[in-house]
Design an enzyme around this catalytic site. Sequence first.
Site, PDB file in Angstrom:
ATOM      1  N   LYS A 186       0.825  -1.205   0.000  1.00 31.69           N
ATOM      2  CA  LYS A 186       0.000   0.000   0.000  1.00 31.69           C
ATOM      3  C   LYS A 186       0.865   1.263   0.000  1.00 31.69           C
ATOM      4  CE  LYS A 186      -3.754  -2.482   0.518  1.00 31.69           C
ATOM      5  NZ  LYS A 186      -4.675  -2.749  -0.606  1.00 31.69           N
ATOM      6  N   ASN A 187       0.225   2.394  -0.266  1.00 36.09           N
ATOM      7  CA  ASN A 187       0.960   3.669  -0.243  1.00 36.09           C
ATOM      8  C   ASN A 187       1.595   3.908   1.119  1.00 36.09           C
ATOM      9  OD1 ASN A 187      -0.633   3.729  -2.608  1.00 36.09           O
ATOM     10  ND2 ASN A 187      -0.569   5.963  -2.645  1.00 36.09           N
TER      11      ASN A 187
END
Length: 368
Positions: A186-187
């Site tokens: 994920k970011n």
Amino acid sequence: MTVPFLDLKAINLSQGAELEAAFQRVLNSGWYILGQEVANFEQRFAAYCGAAQGIGVANGLDAIMLVLKASGIGPGDEVIVPSNTFIATWLAVSQCGATPVPVEPVEATYNLDPARVAAAITPRTKAIVPVHLYGQPADMDPLLALAEQHGLLVLEDAAQAHGARYRGRRTGSLGQAAAFSFYPGKNLGALGDAGGITTSDAALAERIRTYRNYGSQQKYHNLVQGFNSRLDEMQAAFLNVKLEALDAGNAQRRAIAARYTELLAGSGLLLPHVPDWAEPVWHLYVVRHPQRDALAAKLAEQGIGTIVHYPIAPHMQQAYAALGFQEGDFPIAEAIHREVLSLPIGPHMTLAQADQVAAAVRAALAAL
């Protein structure tokens, strides 16, 4: 030169010294579950999102499930979910004993269509779970208005949207609560499974904290039949480090996405559409083509990594055969899942690599 879909090693080694220091700090603390690292991250991430409360949990699926459970949603209830999403959104509803009710998206944005949501509401509907798919916020204001009209919970599935904004407001502060995943890709990613919840409802936050810890507020005193779903100290320490780099990483993702959009215009691909009220964080840059699989194969021959997000719509998965859906029941979702392809994107990808990918895509399209 090959271009990987996402270089997790490079991402984490760029903060290697800080992550190693965080590891040593937790190791030397002697406290490994629900300690100061978790409390610090909960406070910092909630503030980042613009919410009053943060609750660290084991993963993103549990984050959704725990909010629903803490909101009293269970057997006999219906929860509106996107027809096109990662299956975890549906699974969380099912784990509460409720029924997921799929609704088709606005095809241009891949996010929930408020008009179709309105048509799907019944007396059994208790919640709407919009997914900010691929890092782009769903159109929240019409959904919130519907929820207010019908007395429904709005739970953001923000697993792909850390830092994204809707009409200037960050995801995580738009509904009554939001669920995040901190899966490594994920970011904002941990170095293992991790998840979190943000809300400005103090009473809801207290119930979620109780459910995540065996249904207990005081050790060995159990108020409800809860779960073991706690963000551990080590992952929280890593996330405290990585939160510092989130905005810079999102900015680089935006630069890569802008380069793709410029270089692939007129290529024959259907490119992402961004409404003027959305500020995506480009967890994924997703294109569409009717010969998706052939395109992916030709890109692989050129050393370009791609992934399909996602190859099978949830209603067509064996896991949901009991709901009785058939092919053709959700044609927009089915078409999306047949045609989407995610191009490489990440915080340590360079514009030169984006140029290389775009050139490879054009060459591959010409060869189809």
